[in-house]
Design an enzyme around this catalytic site. Structure first.
Site, mmCIF file in Angstrom:
data_model
loop_
_atom_site.group_PDB
_atom_site.id
_atom_site.type_symbol
_atom_site.label_atom_id
_atom_site.label_comp_id
_atom_site.label_asym_id
_atom_site.label_seq_id
_atom_site.Cartn_x
_atom_site.Cartn_y
_atom_site.Cartn_z
ATOM 1 N N HIS A 150 -12.619 -39.183 -10.380
ATOM 2 C CA HIS A 150 -13.140 -39.232 -9.134
ATOM 3 C C HIS A 150 -13.594 -40.557 -8.786
ATOM 4 O O HIS A 150 -14.508 -41.187 -9.343
ATOM 5 C CB HIS A 150 -14.319 -38.190 -8.856
ATOM 6 C CG HIS A 150 -14.821 -38.122 -7.465
ATOM 7 N ND1 HIS A 150 -14.326 -37.408 -6.466
ATOM 8 C CD2 HIS A 150 -15.918 -38.774 -6.880
ATOM 9 C CE1 HIS A 150 -15.035 -37.626 -5.247
ATOM 10 N NE2 HIS A 150 -16.078 -38.406 -5.716
ATOM 11 N N CYS A 151 -13.105 -41.390 -7.842
ATOM 12 C CA CYS A 151 -13.297 -42.681 -7.588
ATOM 13 C C CYS A 151 -14.474 -42.606 -6.456
ATOM 14 O O CYS A 151 -14.124 -42.156 -5.147
ATOM 15 C CB CYS A 151 -12.164 -43.477 -7.232
ATOM 16 S SG CYS A 151 -12.637 -45.253 -6.988
ATOM 17 N N LYS A 152 -15.581 -43.495 -6.810
ATOM 18 C CA LYS A 152 -16.620 -43.465 -5.856
ATOM 19 C C LYS A 152 -16.332 -44.501 -4.742
ATOM 20 O O LYS A 152 -16.738 -44.490 -3.819
ATOM 21 C CB LYS A 152 -18.265 -43.870 -6.517
ATOM 22 C CG LYS A 152 -18.859 -42.612 -7.487
ATOM 23 C CD LYS A 152 -19.722 -43.169 -8.050
ATOM 24 C CE LYS A 152 -20.314 -42.234 -9.149
ATOM 25 N NZ LYS A 152 -21.473 -42.510 -9.680
ATOM 26 N N ASN A 155 -14.219 -42.718 -2.589
ATOM 27 C CA ASN A 155 -14.946 -41.226 -2.234
ATOM 28 C C ASN A 155 -14.057 -40.250 -2.049
ATOM 29 O O ASN A 155 -13.989 -39.411 -1.342
ATOM 30 C CB ASN A 155 -15.409 -41.554 -0.638
ATOM 31 C CG ASN A 155 -16.598 -40.511 -0.416
ATOM 32 O OD1 ASN A 155 -17.356 -39.668 -1.489
ATOM 33 N ND2 ASN A 155 -16.593 -40.142 0.778
#
Length: 379
Positions: A150-152, A155
């Protein structure tokens, strides 16, 4: 990895801690609220670099190199913008999950009923059967097909549906930053060597002051001084260096994963399993102690028992020099006392026997005691 958060396939309750409950609604993609602060930083950085590149620094280049820079950097920036939008906008969920209505609230995971969220390829939250590499992301609150991480910054989750768009986004961003850094270095070198090479635009023919520079050529020329141009150049160069480090680290990491045929999740899982035996071994060493319990020093029973089991040490085979010296000194004392008795008996004055013999008796008792103890050692 520091740049991207990860979500484990299974949920294990932490000792002494409370886990935050997941959102009741599933997120569709990177545009679903709430937006992450890293996502805002990423878009702001892209806009700053694009404006500084096309509006300030490329117009400083000579006429021949100017159009080359516009074409190369413009193509890289546009490619990054396009694949970045696709990566954020794609729904990376499983096919059967995408058929569900995202407006319906998701159930809350009950750890008293199930140990893991996914068991035997069945998700207890999505209530669906999943593929082998699907994982349930706690941030998106849905199962992701071919979950990677999950890439911040996006998002959004990165899975099998948008992984290659994500990789192209990182590679194009890194290439664009490299081109912008090369342009900045050329401008700084020419500014200190030959500033006239940076003032070839026709608008500079109307400006006689060499300390005046023009920004945002050719559409919106803005006059400014040398410190402003240098300050903007230093700030943009610093931002370029930070972006190079982050993007370079991320790209090399994913190239390594491709060579090993691993996902980010698989890599993190392997590292966690490698650390677990080493941590267990260290804890085992810390907890190890002698089996025998120590005895208390002030316990009379233990001290008496210890004295009982003490074996008497055998006497030395030969007397020490100190004991021999004491025996010889006692013998000489006896001889002196006898001489004193003979002298006193022959004197004219009569002395009472008690007054004479009292010290003599005490001396003889002491001498005899010392002699006996010394003789016992000799035996």
């Amino acid at each position: 990895m520091d740049l991207c958060s990860r979500s484990w396939r299974w949920v294990v309750p932490e000792a002494g801690g409370k886990q935050a409950s997941p959102p009741h609604l599933s997120r569709v993609n990177g545009w679903s609220r709430p937006l992450h602060s890293f996502q805002v930083v990423a878009w702001a950085t892209f806009l700053i670099l694009a404006v500084a590149n096309f509006g300030i620094f490329i117009p400083f280049l000579p006429h021949n190199w100017k159009y080359v820079a516009y074409g190369v950097t413009g193509g890289l920036f546009f490619l990054h913008f396009l694949v970045h939008l696709i990566t954020v906008s794609i729904d990376p969920a499983e096919a059967n999950v995408r058929l569900k209505n995202y407006s319906e609230p998701m159930p809350t995971f009950d750890q008293s009923k199930h140990t893991h969220v996914i068991q035997n390829q069945y998700c207890h939250l999505c209530e669906l059967t999943l593929s082998e590499k699907a994982k349930h992301c706690s941030a998106c609150n849905k199962c992701i097909s071919g979950f990677d991480h999950h890439c911040k910054w996006l998002n959004n989750c990165v899975g099998s549906r948008n992984y290659w768009y994500f990789f192209c986004s990182v590679a194009s961003a890194l290439a664009g930053v490299v081109c912008l850094t090369a342009i900045l270095l050329y401008i700084f070198i020419q500014f200190f060597i030959n500033p006239a090479e940076l003032r070839t635009h026709p608008y500079y023919k109307k400006i006689s002051n060499k300390n005046t520079w023009l920004l945002f050529l050719p559409l919106f020329p803005v006059k400014t001084k040398i410190p402003v141009v240098l300050g903007i150049g230093v700030l943009v160069l610093l931002l370029d260096v930070i972006s190079l480090l982050l993007l370079g680290h991320l790209l090399i990491f994913h190239l390594y994963l491709m060579a090993k045929k691993l996902s980010t999740f698989d890599y993190m899982t392997q590292r966690r399993h490698q650390k677990t035996p080493a941590r267990a071994l260290s804890e085992k060493k810390e907890l190890s102690f002698p089996i025998g319990s120590p005895q208390k020093a002030d316990d009379p029973s233990s001290s008496a028992l210890g004295e009982k089991h003490k074996e008497p040490q055998p006497p030395p085979r030969y007397p020490s020099l100190c004991s021999t010296t004491i025996m010889y000194s006692e013998n000489s004392l006896l001889l002196k006392m006898r001489d004193m008795e003979e002298n006193l008996s022959s004197s004219a004055e009569r002395v009472k026997p008690k007054e004479l013999l009292l010290p003599d008796l005490h001396s003889r008792q002491a001498c005899s005691t010392t002699t006996v103890s010394e003789n016992s050692w000799l035996k």
